[in-house]
Design a protein around this motif. Structure first.
Motif, PDB file in Angstrom:
ATOM      1  N   ILE A  80       0.700  -1.187  -0.023  1.00 18.11           N
ATOM      2  CA  ILE A  80      -0.165  -0.110  -0.009  1.00 18.11           C
ATOM      3  C   ILE A  80       0.975   1.252  -0.121  1.00 18.11           C
ATOM      4  O   ILE A  80       0.633   2.407  -0.602  1.00 18.11           O
ATOM      5  N   ALA A  81       1.909   1.129   0.774  1.00 12.55           N
ATOM      6  CA  ALA A  81       2.883   2.323   0.685  1.00 12.55           C
ATOM      7  C   ALA A  81       3.597   2.646  -0.690  1.00 12.55           C
ATOM      8  O   ALA A  81       3.656   3.845  -1.257  1.00 12.55           O
ATOM      9  N   GLY A  82       3.655   1.546  -1.467  1.00 14.71           N
ATOM     10  CA  GLY A  82       4.028   1.749  -2.984  1.00 14.71           C
ATOM     11  C   GLY A  82       3.092   2.396  -3.541  1.00 14.71           C
ATOM     12  O   GLY A  82       3.508   3.283  -4.581  1.00 14.71           O
ATOM     13  N   ILE A  83       1.633   2.100  -3.599  1.00 16.19           N
ATOM     14  CA  ILE A  83       0.535   2.798  -3.995  1.00 16.19           C
ATOM     15  C   ILE A  83       0.753   4.353  -3.706  1.00 16.19           C
ATOM     16  O   ILE A  83       0.502   5.066  -4.605  1.00 16.19           O
ATOM     17  N   GLU A  84       0.805   4.423  -2.352  1.00 14.78           N
ATOM     18  CA  GLU A  84       0.720   5.948  -1.913  1.00 14.78           C
ATOM     19  C   GLU A  84       1.911   6.755  -2.551  1.00 14.78           C
ATOM     20  O   GLU A  84       1.785   7.866  -2.911  1.00 14.78           O
ATOM     21  N   LYS A  85       2.797   6.187  -2.845  1.00 16.24           N
ATOM     22  CA  LYS A  85       4.170   6.755  -3.429  1.00 16.24           C
ATOM     23  C   LYS A  85       3.871   7.294  -4.786  1.00 16.24           C
ATOM     24  O   LYS A  85       4.017   8.344  -5.266  1.00 16.24           O
ATOM     25  N   ASP A  86       2.815   6.250  -5.546  1.00 14.45           N
ATOM     26  CA  ASP A  86       2.432   6.511  -6.918  1.00 14.45           C
ATOM     27  C   ASP A  86       1.381   7.671  -7.050  1.00 14.45           C
ATOM     28  O   ASP A  86       1.478   8.609  -7.720  1.00 14.45           O
ATOM     29  N   VAL A  87       0.643   7.651  -5.844  1.00 14.80           N
ATOM     30  CA  VAL A  87      -0.458   8.865  -5.824  1.00 14.80           C
ATOM     31  C   VAL A  87       0.403  10.067  -5.751  1.00 14.80           C
ATOM     32  O   VAL A  87      -0.061  11.104  -6.339  1.00 14.80           O
ATOM     33  N   THR A  88       1.357  10.235  -4.844  1.00 13.20           N
ATOM     34  CA  THR A  88       2.148  11.635  -4.594  1.00 13.20           C
ATOM     35  C   THR A  88       2.793  11.783  -5.883  1.00 13.20           C
ATOM     36  O   THR A  88       2.688  12.963  -6.137  1.00 13.20           O
ATOM     37  N   THR A  89       3.418  10.688  -6.652  1.00 10.39           N
ATOM     38  CA  THR A  89       4.117  11.106  -7.799  1.00 10.39           C
ATOM     39  C   THR A  89       3.086  11.528  -8.836  1.00 10.39           C
ATOM     40  O   THR A  89       3.435  12.403  -9.603  1.00 10.39           O
ATOM     41  N   SER A  90       1.815  11.049  -8.805  1.00  9.29           N
ATOM     42  CA  SER A  90       0.863  11.540  -9.732  1.00  9.29           C
ATOM     43  C   SER A  90       0.457  12.912  -9.600  1.00  9.29           C
ATOM     44  O   SER A  90       0.228  13.834 -10.605  1.00  9.29           O
ATOM     45  N   HIS A  91       0.412  13.460  -8.320  1.00  9.13           N
ATOM     46  CA  HIS A  91       0.257  14.997  -8.095  1.00  9.13           C
ATOM     47  C   HIS A  91       1.388  15.565  -8.699  1.00  9.13           C
ATOM     48  O   HIS A  91       1.083  16.720  -9.323  1.00  9.13           O
ATOM     49  N   CYS A  92       2.509  15.361  -8.563  1.00  7.31           N
ATOM     50  CA  CYS A  92       3.689  16.049  -8.900  1.00  7.31           C
ATOM     51  C   CYS A  92       3.559  16.094 -10.503  1.00  7.31           C
ATOM     52  O   CYS A  92       3.999  16.910 -11.187  1.00  7.31           O
ATOM     53  N   ILE A  93       3.378  14.974 -11.272  1.00  6.53           N
ATOM     54  CA  ILE A  93       3.342  14.628 -12.716  1.00  6.53           C
ATOM     55  C   ILE A  93       2.289  15.618 -12.986  1.00  6.53           C
ATOM     56  O   ILE A  93       2.523  16.288 -14.127  1.00  6.53           O
ATOM     57  N   LYS A  94       1.019  15.713 -12.558  1.00  4.32           N
ATOM     58  CA  LYS A  94       0.014  16.380 -13.171  1.00  4.32           C
ATOM     59  C   LYS A  94       0.285  17.898 -12.890  1.00  4.32           C
ATOM     60  O   LYS A  94       0.122  18.781 -13.894  1.00  4.32           O
ATOM     61  N   SER A  95       1.002  18.216 -11.805  1.00  7.32           N
ATOM     62  CA  SER A  95       1.408  19.767 -11.767  1.00  7.32           C
ATOM     63  C   SER A  95       2.420  20.073 -12.715  1.00  7.32           C
ATOM     64  O   SER A  95       2.521  21.472 -13.481  1.00  7.32           O
ATOM     65  N   ALA A  96       3.523  19.526 -12.831  1.00  5.63           N
ATOM     66  CA  ALA A  96       4.497  19.456 -13.853  1.00  5.63           C
ATOM     67  C   ALA A  96       3.893  19.761 -15.390  1.00  5.63           C
ATOM     68  O   ALA A  96       4.223  20.472 -15.981  1.00  5.63           O
ATOM     69  N   ASN A  97       2.982  18.864 -15.559  1.00  5.39           N
ATOM     70  CA  ASN A  97       2.307  19.072 -17.029  1.00  5.39           C
ATOM     71  C   ASN A  97       1.451  20.119 -17.252  1.00  5.39           C
ATOM     72  O   ASN A  97       1.505  20.786 -18.236  1.00  5.39           O
ATOM     73  N   GLN A  98       0.842  20.561 -16.014  1.00  8.40           N
ATOM     74  CA  GLN A  98       0.114  21.825 -16.369  1.00  8.40           C
ATOM     75  C   GLN A  98       0.968  23.231 -16.256  1.00  8.40           C
ATOM     76  O   GLN A  98       1.032  23.946 -17.199  1.00  8.40           O
ATOM     77  N   SER A  99       2.194  22.972 -15.755  1.00 16.45           N
ATOM     78  CA  SER A  99       3.102  23.912 -15.799  1.00 16.45           C
ATOM     79  C   SER A  99       3.767  24.117 -17.213  1.00 16.45           C
ATOM     80  O   SER A  99       3.976  25.043 -17.726  1.00 16.45           O
TER      81      SER A  99
END
Length: 171
Positions: A80-99
């Motif tokens: 589950i910690a691995g999935i949580e890391k993916d969620v956090t990474t997803s937020h960063c990817i979304k922000s980077a793509n928007q920027s």
């Protein structure tokens, strides 16, 4: 007034706090993840219905991940910690793509991969994926005997509640 009426906002806050503070190893007999998922899914659906925008609160999926990591099975918690890391990474990817799109770069936007290869968003689709992964992991660990082995108390440890049977005490 004979009855106290609680507002939707108060109910919503209580439900979100319940998820944030939920501890599987303290609340569920035999740490049955199937029961936990059923409960958390019902709470999640209720939260969506109580919100005017019909969306999940900010970082809700991270709160679910944190709650699901409170079992007594380290292997399950690590998955589950691995999935949580993916969620956090997803937020960063979304922000980077928007920027990147805001700067109007020419050409395609490069998207970095997460550990699972998926971008998990804070929505019901992300929650359903999380619950499906948790259920599959639980089933796998149970079938392989890992889950039940992790539920057995360590020799010499004090079980929850602090009581030890008289025949387990060694002088």
């Amino acid at each position: 007034m004979l009855h106290l009426v609680v507002s939707n906002k108060a109910n919503l806050e209580i439900l979100v706090d319940t998820v944030k503070n939920y501890k599987i190893n303290e609340n569920v007999d035999n740490k049955d993840v199937t029961k936990v998922i059923r409960l958390l899914k019902a709470v999640t659906v209720t939260i969506i219905h109580l919100r005017m925008d019909k969306k999940l609160p900010e970082k809700y999926i991270e709160h679910l991940c944190t709650a699901l990591q409170t079992t007594s099975c380290p292997k399950f918690n690590a998955e589950i910690a691995g999935i949580e890391k993916d969620v956090t990474t997803s937020h960063c990817i979304k922000s980077a793509n928007q920027s990147a799109s805001m700067r109007k770069h020419t050409g395609a936007i490069t998207v970095a991969a997460t550990v699972s290869g998926l971008i998990l968003l804070n929505d019901m689709q992300g929650v359903d994926f999380l619950f499906s992964m948790a259920q599959a992991t639980y089933r796998d660990l149970t079938n392989n005997g890992v889950w039940n082995a992790s539920m057995r108390p360590t020799p010499g440890s004090v079980p929850p509640g602090g009581l030890i049977a008289a025949d387990q005490i060694n002088d």
